[in-house]
Write a protein that holds these residues in place. Structure first.
Motif, PDB file in Angstrom:
ATOM      1  N   ASP A   2       0.832  -1.206   0.000  1.00  8.30           N
ATOM      2  CA  ASP A   2       0.000   0.000   0.000  1.00  8.30           C
ATOM      3  C   ASP A   2       0.866   1.256   0.000  1.00  8.30           C
ATOM      4  O   ASP A   2       0.559   2.234  -0.695  1.00  8.30           O
ATOM      5  CB  ASP A   2      -0.949   0.010   1.196  1.00  8.30           C
ATOM      6  CG  ASP A   2      -2.088  -0.993   1.066  1.00  8.30           C
ATOM      7  OD1 ASP A   2      -2.353  -1.485  -0.060  1.00  8.30           O
ATOM      8  OD2 ASP A   2      -2.719  -1.297   2.106  1.00  8.30           O
ATOM      9  N   ALA A   3       1.962   1.230   0.752  1.00 14.49           N
ATOM     10  CA  ALA A   3       2.877   2.380   0.784  1.00 14.49           C
ATOM     11  C   ALA A   3       3.537   2.578  -0.582  1.00 14.49           C
ATOM     12  O   ALA A   3       3.695   3.718  -1.037  1.00 14.49           O
ATOM     13  CB  ALA A   3       3.933   2.179   1.870  1.00 14.49           C
ATOM     14  N   ALA A   4       3.906   1.483  -1.238  1.00 17.29           N
ATOM     15  CA  ALA A   4       4.502   1.586  -2.574  1.00 17.29           C
ATOM     16  C   ALA A   4       3.501   2.184  -3.552  1.00 17.29           C
ATOM     17  O   ALA A   4       3.854   3.043  -4.364  1.00 17.29           O
ATOM     18  CB  ALA A   4       4.960   0.212  -3.059  1.00 17.29           C
ATOM     19  N   ARG A   5       2.257   1.744  -3.480  1.00 21.05           N
ATOM     20  CA  ARG A   5       1.218   2.285  -4.368  1.00 21.05           C
ATOM     21  C   ARG A   5       1.042   3.787  -4.125  1.00 21.05           C
ATOM     22  O   ARG A   5       0.998   4.571  -5.062  1.00 21.05           O
ATOM     23  CB  ARG A   5      -0.108   1.560  -4.142  1.00 21.05           C
ATOM     24  CG  ARG A   5      -1.204   2.051  -5.088  1.00 21.05           C
ATOM     25  CD  ARG A   5      -2.544   1.405  -4.820  1.00 21.05           C
ATOM     26  NE  ARG A   5      -2.559  -0.030  -4.827  1.00 21.05           N
ATOM     27  CZ  ARG A   5      -2.594  -0.806  -5.912  1.00 21.05           C
ATOM     28  NH1 ARG A   5      -2.585  -0.256  -7.111  1.00 21.05           N
ATOM     29  NH2 ARG A   5      -2.632  -2.118  -5.792  1.00 21.05           N
ATOM     30  N   GLU A   6       0.960   4.165  -2.862  1.00 20.75           N
ATOM     31  CA  GLU A   6       0.770   5.579  -2.515  1.00 20.75           C
ATOM     32  C   GLU A   6       1.922   6.441  -3.022  1.00 20.75           C
ATOM     33  O   GLU A   6       1.715   7.577  -3.447  1.00 20.75           O
ATOM     34  CB  GLU A   6       0.632   5.718  -0.997  1.00 20.75           C
ATOM     35  CG  GLU A   6       0.278   7.115  -0.556  1.00 20.75           C
ATOM     36  CD  GLU A   6       0.024   7.179   0.942  1.00 20.75           C
ATOM     37  OE1 GLU A   6       0.658   8.030   1.598  1.00 20.75           O
ATOM     38  OE2 GLU A   6      -0.793   6.386   1.438  1.00 20.75           O
ATOM     39  N   ALA A   7       3.137   5.887  -3.012  1.00 18.73           N
ATOM     40  CA  ALA A   7       4.319   6.631  -3.468  1.00 18.73           C
ATOM     41  C   ALA A   7       4.506   6.548  -4.986  1.00 18.73           C
ATOM     42  O   ALA A   7       5.431   7.156  -5.520  1.00 18.73           O
ATOM     43  CB  ALA A   7       5.565   6.100  -2.761  1.00 18.73           C
ATOM     44  N   GLY A   8       3.666   5.773  -5.671  1.00 20.41           N
ATOM     45  CA  GLY A   8       3.779   5.640  -7.111  1.00 20.41           C
ATOM     46  C   GLY A   8       4.953   4.796  -7.568  1.00 20.41           C
ATOM     47  O   GLY A   8       5.473   4.989  -8.661  1.00 20.41           O
ATOM     48  N   ARG A   9       5.351   3.841  -6.732  1.00 20.07           N
ATOM     49  CA  ARG A   9       6.503   3.007  -7.067  1.00 20.07           C
ATOM     50  C   ARG A   9       6.080   1.675  -7.674  1.00 20.07           C
ATOM     51  O   ARG A   9       5.034   1.140  -7.365  1.00 20.07           O
ATOM     52  CB  ARG A   9       7.340   2.743  -5.818  1.00 20.07           C
ATOM     53  CG  ARG A   9       8.014   3.996  -5.302  1.00 20.07           C
ATOM     54  CD  ARG A   9       9.059   3.663  -4.264  1.00 20.07           C
ATOM     55  NE  ARG A   9       9.777   4.862  -3.894  1.00 20.07           N
ATOM     56  CZ  ARG A   9       9.491   5.602  -2.829  1.00 20.07           C
ATOM     57  NH1 ARG A   9       8.503   5.261  -2.040  1.00 20.07           N
ATOM     58  NH2 ARG A   9      10.181   6.681  -2.576  1.00 20.07           N
ATOM     59  N   VAL A  10       6.960   1.132  -8.488  1.00 18.65           N
ATOM     60  CA  VAL A  10       6.828  -0.211  -9.027  1.00 18.65           C
ATOM     61  C   VAL A  10       7.470  -1.156  -8.015  1.00 18.65           C
ATOM     62  O   VAL A  10       8.481  -0.831  -7.389  1.00 18.65           O
ATOM     63  CB  VAL A  10       7.554  -0.315 -10.394  1.00 18.65           C
ATOM     64  CG1 VAL A  10       7.601  -1.746 -10.881  1.00 18.65           C
ATOM     65  CG2 VAL A  10       6.876   0.593 -11.403  1.00 18.65           C
ATOM     66  N   VAL A  11       6.885  -2.333  -7.842  1.00 20.74           N
ATOM     67  CA  VAL A  11       7.370  -3.303  -6.864  1.00 20.74           C
ATOM     68  C   VAL A  11       8.036  -4.478  -7.570  1.00 20.74           C
ATOM     69  O   VAL A  11       7.485  -5.024  -8.524  1.00 20.74           O
ATOM     70  CB  VAL A  11       6.200  -3.818  -5.989  1.00 20.74           C
ATOM     71  CG1 VAL A  11       6.632  -4.975  -5.109  1.00 20.74           C
ATOM     72  CG2 VAL A  11       5.625  -2.680  -5.150  1.00 20.74           C
ATOM     73  N   VAL A  12       9.216  -4.847  -7.086  1.00 18.83           N
ATOM     74  CA  VAL A  12       9.907  -6.046  -7.557  1.00 18.83           C
ATOM     75  C   VAL A  12       9.886  -7.042  -6.401  1.00 18.83           C
ATOM     76  O   VAL A  12      10.559  -6.840  -5.391  1.00 18.83           O
ATOM     77  CB  VAL A  12      11.362  -5.752  -7.984  1.00 18.83           C
ATOM     78  CG1 VAL A  12      12.055  -7.030  -8.446  1.00 18.83           C
ATOM     79  CG2 VAL A  12      11.397  -4.682  -9.059  1.00 18.83           C
TER      80      VAL A  12
END
Length: 97
Positions: free
Chosen positions: A61-71
């Motif tokens: 959820d934090a990655a989504r909020e920051a607009g990051r792609v997840v590996v």
């Protein structure tokens, strides 16, 4: 049970505490707008309580909020996303060679 998830940016990991005691973490590293999750750990005596899922959900959820792609280099993060397709849009799968 009082559960808290925090981002310990100095240690590059999300941490999960139960009743004030650290019981697990999800390591991460940032690279070119991506957040790589290489390792997730829950204290053995605290497993089978859903804590890893709470931890990983918070991190995603934090990655989504920051607009990051997840590996998802960690098997648990990859499995979590496979079981929760609402997070599939965040992923860039690690190259397995």
């Amino acid at each position: 049970m009082d559960i808290e998830v925090t981002d310990n940016a100095a240690a590059s990991r999300y941490e999960i505490s139960v009743d004030g005691a650290l019981v697990g973490f999800a390591d991460y590293r940032m690279s070119d707008g991506r957040v790589v999750f290489p390792h997730t750990v829950i204290t053995p005596s605290m497993r089978e309580r859903g804590l890893a899922a709470i931890l990983v959900r918070h991190a995603l959820d934090a990655a989504r909020e920051a607009g990051r792609v997840v590996v998802p280099a960690c098997w648990y993060v990859e499995q979590f996303v496979d079981e929760h397709p609402e997070y599939e849009d965040l992923l860039e799968r690690a190259d397995t060679g």
